[in-house]
Design a protein around this motif. Structure first.
Motif, PDB file in Angstrom:
ATOM      1  N   PRO A  41       0.822  -1.209   0.000  1.00 33.04           N
ATOM      2  CA  PRO A  41       0.000   0.000   0.000  1.00 33.04           C
ATOM      3  C   PRO A  41       0.858   1.262   0.000  1.00 33.04           C
ATOM      4  O   PRO A  41       1.953   1.285   0.556  1.00 33.04           O
ATOM      5  N   PHE A  42       0.334   2.307  -0.615  1.00 31.79           N
ATOM      6  CA  PHE A  42       1.020   3.588  -0.600  1.00 31.79           C
ATOM      7  C   PHE A  42       0.782   4.287   0.736  1.00 31.79           C
ATOM      8  O   PHE A  42      -0.230   4.061   1.409  1.00 31.79           O
ATOM      9  N   LEU A  43       1.710   5.137   1.099  1.00 36.38           N
ATOM     10  CA  LEU A  43       1.592   5.876   2.351  1.00 36.38           C
ATOM     11  C   LEU A  43       0.414   6.841   2.304  1.00 36.38           C
ATOM     12  O   LEU A  43       0.256   7.597   1.345  1.00 36.38           O
ATOM     13  N   GLU A  44      -0.417   6.810   3.343  1.00 37.06           N
ATOM     14  CA  GLU A  44      -1.476   7.799   3.484  1.00 37.06           C
ATOM     15  C   GLU A  44      -1.060   8.877   4.478  1.00 37.06           C
ATOM     16  O   GLU A  44      -1.533  10.014   4.396  1.00 37.06           O
ATOM     17  N   LYS A  45      -0.191   8.509   5.411  1.00 38.59           N
ATOM     18  CA  LYS A  45       0.314   9.495   6.366  1.00 38.59           C
ATOM     19  C   LYS A  45       1.732   9.112   6.769  1.00 38.59           C
ATOM     20  O   LYS A  45       2.122   7.949   6.718  1.00 38.59           O
ATOM     21  N   ILE A  46       2.492  10.137   7.149  1.00 36.47           N
ATOM     22  CA  ILE A  46       3.867   9.956   7.605  1.00 36.47           C
ATOM     23  C   ILE A  46       3.936  10.398   9.060  1.00 36.47           C
ATOM     24  O   ILE A  46       3.494  11.500   9.403  1.00 36.47           O
ATOM     25  N   VAL A  47       4.442   9.525   9.906  1.00 35.63           N
ATOM     26  CA  VAL A  47       4.547   9.839  11.334  1.00 35.63           C
ATOM     27  C   VAL A  47       5.901  10.499  11.585  1.00 35.63           C
ATOM     28  O   VAL A  47       6.950   9.935  11.297  1.00 35.63           O
ATOM     29  N   LEU A  48       5.858  11.696  12.130  1.00 40.34           N
ATOM     30  CA  LEU A  48       7.065  12.482  12.355  1.00 40.34           C
ATOM     31  C   LEU A  48       7.192  12.845  13.832  1.00 40.34           C
ATOM     32  O   LEU A  48       6.198  13.198  14.474  1.00 40.34           O
ATOM     33  N   LYS A  49       8.402  12.776  14.360  1.00 46.09           N
ATOM     34  CA  LYS A  49       8.629  13.188  15.733  1.00 46.09           C
ATOM     35  C   LYS A  49       9.109  14.630  15.738  1.00 46.09           C
ATOM     36  O   LYS A  49      10.148  14.963  15.167  1.00 46.09           O
ATOM     37  N   VAL A  50       8.336  15.494  16.374  1.00 46.67           N
ATOM     38  CA  VAL A  50       8.670  16.912  16.468  1.00 46.67           C
ATOM     39  C   VAL A  50       8.802  17.256  17.957  1.00 46.67           C
ATOM     40  O   VAL A  50       7.796  17.398  18.661  1.00 46.67           O
ATOM     41  N   GLY A  51      10.035  17.344  18.424  1.00 51.22           N
ATOM     42  CA  GLY A  51      10.245  17.555  19.857  1.00 51.22           C
ATOM     43  C   GLY A  51       9.775  16.343  20.627  1.00 51.22           C
ATOM     44  O   GLY A  51      10.220  15.219  20.384  1.00 51.22           O
ATOM     45  N   ARG A  52       8.856  16.549  21.543  1.00 47.20           N
ATOM     46  CA  ARG A  52       8.313  15.459  22.353  1.00 47.20           C
ATOM     47  C   ARG A  52       6.991  14.943  21.790  1.00 47.20           C
ATOM     48  O   ARG A  52       6.353  14.077  22.383  1.00 47.20           O
ATOM     49  N   LYS A  53       6.596  15.479  20.656  1.00 45.42           N
ATOM     50  CA  LYS A  53       5.312  15.102  20.067  1.00 45.42           C
ATOM     51  C   LYS A  53       5.504  14.294  18.785  1.00 45.42           C
ATOM     52  O   LYS A  53       6.550  14.358  18.147  1.00 45.42           O
ATOM     53  N   TYR A  54       4.475  13.541  18.434  1.00 44.64           N
ATOM     54  CA  TYR A  54       4.426  12.849  17.153  1.00 44.64           C
ATOM     55  C   TYR A  54       3.358  13.528  16.293  1.00 44.64           C
ATOM     56  O   TYR A  54       2.222  13.723  16.731  1.00 44.64           O
ATOM     57  N   VAL A  55       3.745  13.884  15.094  1.00 46.57           N
ATOM     58  CA  VAL A  55       2.849  14.598  14.184  1.00 46.57           C
ATOM     59  C   VAL A  55       2.535  13.707  12.986  1.00 46.57           C
ATOM     60  O   VAL A  55       3.400  12.993  12.482  1.00 46.57           O
ATOM     61  N   PHE A  56       1.291  13.761  12.536  1.00 45.90           N
ATOM     62  CA  PHE A  56       0.871  13.000  11.365  1.00 45.90           C
ATOM     63  C   PHE A  56       0.803  13.943  10.168  1.00 45.90           C
ATOM     64  O   PHE A  56      -0.005  14.870  10.150  1.00 45.90           O
ATOM     65  N   ALA A  57       1.652  13.703   9.186  1.00 50.75           N
ATOM     66  CA  ALA A  57       1.633  14.477   7.949  1.00 50.75           C
ATOM     67  C   ALA A  57       0.948  13.628   6.876  1.00 50.75           C
ATOM     68  O   ALA A  57       1.515  12.639   6.403  1.00 50.75           O
ATOM     69  N   TYR A  58      -0.271  13.982   6.537  1.00 46.95           N
ATOM     70  CA  TYR A  58      -1.029  13.214   5.547  1.00 46.95           C
ATOM     71  C   TYR A  58      -0.531  13.550   4.142  1.00 46.95           C
ATOM     72  O   TYR A  58      -0.384  14.728   3.788  1.00 46.95           O
ATOM     73  N   THR A  59      -0.275  12.517   3.351  1.00 50.30           N
ATOM     74  CA  THR A  59       0.316  12.733   2.036  1.00 50.30           C
ATOM     75  C   THR A  59      -0.581  13.577   1.129  1.00 50.30           C
ATOM     76  O   THR A  59      -0.077  14.319   0.285  1.00 50.30           O
ATOM     77  N   GLU A  60      -1.888  13.488   1.294  1.00 52.63           N
ATOM     78  CA  GLU A  60      -2.785  14.281   0.454  1.00 52.63           C
ATOM     79  C   GLU A  60      -2.653  15.770   0.725  1.00 52.63           C
ATOM     80  O   GLU A  60      -3.101  16.597  -0.084  1.00 52.63           O
ATOM     81  N   ASP A  61      -2.047  16.136   1.880  1.00 52.75           N
ATOM     82  CA  ASP A  61      -1.871  17.542   2.245  1.00 52.75           C
ATOM     83  C   ASP A  61      -0.476  18.070   1.925  1.00 52.75           C
ATOM     84  O   ASP A  61      -0.158  19.223   2.233  1.00 52.75           O
ATOM     85  N   ILE A  62       0.360  17.238   1.317  1.00 52.08           N
ATOM     86  CA  ILE A  62       1.709  17.675   0.947  1.00 52.08           C
ATOM     87  C   ILE A  62       1.667  18.384  -0.409  1.00 52.08           C
ATOM     88  O   ILE A  62       1.153  17.844  -1.384  1.00 52.08           O
ATOM     89  N   LYS A  63       2.201  19.606  -0.452  1.00 57.52           N
ATOM     90  CA  LYS A  63       2.263  20.347  -1.718  1.00 57.52           C
ATOM     91  C   LYS A  63       3.456  19.885  -2.543  1.00 57.52           C
ATOM     92  O   LYS A  63       3.330  19.594  -3.730  1.00 57.52           O
ATOM     93  N   TYR A  64       4.623  19.853  -1.896  1.00 53.64           N
ATOM     94  CA  TYR A  64       5.826  19.406  -2.586  1.00 53.64           C
ATOM     95  C   TYR A  64       6.870  18.983  -1.562  1.00 53.64           C
ATOM     96  O   TYR A  64       6.762  19.295  -0.356  1.00 53.64           O
ATOM     97  N   ILE A  65       7.866  18.268  -2.037  1.00 57.05           N
ATOM     98  CA  ILE A  65       8.927  17.714  -1.193  1.00 57.05           C
ATOM     99  C   ILE A  65      10.261  18.074  -1.817  1.00 57.05           C
ATOM    100  O   ILE A  65      10.450  17.887  -3.024  1.00 57.05           O
ATOM    101  N   THR A  66      11.175  18.583  -1.014  1.00 53.57           N
ATOM    102  CA  THR A  66      12.517  18.879  -1.512  1.00 53.57           C
ATOM    103  C   THR A  66      13.536  18.155  -0.644  1.00 53.57           C
ATOM    104  O   THR A  66      13.262  17.842   0.518  1.00 53.57           O
ATOM    105  N   SER A  67      14.694  17.895  -1.201  1.00 48.99           N
ATOM    106  CA  SER A  67      15.715  17.180  -0.452  1.00 48.99           C
ATOM    107  C   SER A  67      16.662  18.156   0.238  1.00 48.99           C
ATOM    108  O   SER A  67      16.938  19.240  -0.268  1.00 48.99           O
ATOM    109  N   SER A  68      17.134  17.747   1.392  1.00 52.76           N
ATOM    110  CA  SER A  68      18.104  18.527   2.150  1.00 52.76           C
ATOM    111  C   SER A  68      19.077  17.539   2.771  1.00 52.76           C
ATOM    112  O   SER A  68      18.775  16.933   3.809  1.00 52.76           O
ATOM    113  N   ALA A  69      20.230  17.350   2.109  1.00 50.63           N
ATOM    114  CA  ALA A  69      21.227  16.359   2.555  1.00 50.63           C
ATOM    115  C   ALA A  69      20.575  14.984   2.607  1.00 50.63           C
ATOM    116  O   ALA A  69      20.078  14.484   1.615  1.00 50.63           O
TER     117      ALA A  69
END
Length: 261
Positions: A149-177
């Motif tokens: 299955p394709f990713l519907e959301k990406i789980v990200l750790k931001v400080g002490r919290k976990y954030v859900f970034a839903y792929t349908e809400d991503i405008k664009y992705i760029t690389s940094s290192a």
């Protein structure tokens, strides 16, 4: 003979209509979504349908599943991707056509469908054709269960919290290192530790497209594509951000967006 063209891209429908423009023996109809296709088939009873596989509401296969078997037209599937779906119905569907369309290929598919109709009328063998569709549906369901299955959301750790970034809400992705920067529709930006290649393998290729080694964009967030001459393209996003399409990704880019020369 009634022929229905089903595609959620206006230019794709226009292309097929143009190919058939000089054929007075064909009455053409159009549908821009799966739900509209179901209504048109039930109302107009076309003999042949050019049916896009991937649409915004539901797939071309689901269109046929929503129709009484006795009125299913001979179907020519249409797709921009020569992927696993092709292998499933290559020997069972009436035909399929890859985007971008070539006039001869479309006419060959139509000719094949007409010959099927003539054969069925002579031998009263429509039931055998519908049975083949049902076999196709069963095979595709099995493939879907096995597919990753394709990713519907990406789980990200931001400080002490976990954030859900839903792929349908991503405008664009760029690389940094060694990281990917996710730019969201609400203006937020997240850092995700992964490579662009690995990420591209996990997100839906019908929704995202890679422009160069360091940029992936959500197709629905593209505002316009600018041809800059000499085969170069620039993509302008809905927020005004601009990205160049590199030569190594240009062919795939044009094919996926069905761009002409």
């Amino acid at each position: 003979m009634k022929v229905l063209i089903v595609d959620d891209e206006m230019l794709a429908r226009k292309r097929i209509r143009k190919i058939f423009a000089d054929n007075e023996g064909i009455e053409l109809f159009e549908a821009s979504s799966g739900s509209q296709a179901v209504s048109m088939i039930q109302a107009e009873r076309p003999e042949i349908v050019f049916l896009d596989i991937k649409m915004t509401d539901f797939s071309g296969f689901e269109v046929l599943q929503r129709i009484e078997p006795s009125i299913i037209p001979l179907t020519i599937f249409v797709t921009a991707y020569d992927d696993y779906a092709i292998a499933a119905f290559e020997n069972q569907a009436i035909d399929y056509v890859l985007k971008p369309y070539k006039e001869k290929r479309v006419l060959d598919a139509l000719d094949r469908a007409i010959k099927k109709i003539e054969t069925a009328q002579k031998s009263d063998s429509y039931d055998a054709i519908y049975t083949r569709f049902n076999q196709l549906f069963d095979q595709l369901q099995d493939l879907k269960k096995k597919a990753k299955p394709f990713l519907e959301k990406i789980v990200l750790k931001v400080g002490r919290k976990y954030v859900f970034a839903y792929t349908e809400d991503i405008k664009y992705i760029t690389s940094s290192a060694y990281y990917a920067e996710l730019f969201m529709a609400d203006g937020k930006k997240y850092i995700y530790r992964t490579s662009m290649t690995a990420l591209m393998e996990r997100i839906d290729p019908d929704s995202f497209i890679r422009l160069n080694r360091s940029t992936i964009v959500q197709i629905k967030c593209i505002a316009e594509v600018i041809s800059e001459g000499y085969g170069d393209y620039c993509v302008v996003m809905v927020d005004g951000q601009k990205f160049n399409v590199s030569k190594s990704y240009k062919t795939t880019f044009k094919k996926q967006l069905t761009l002409g020369k």
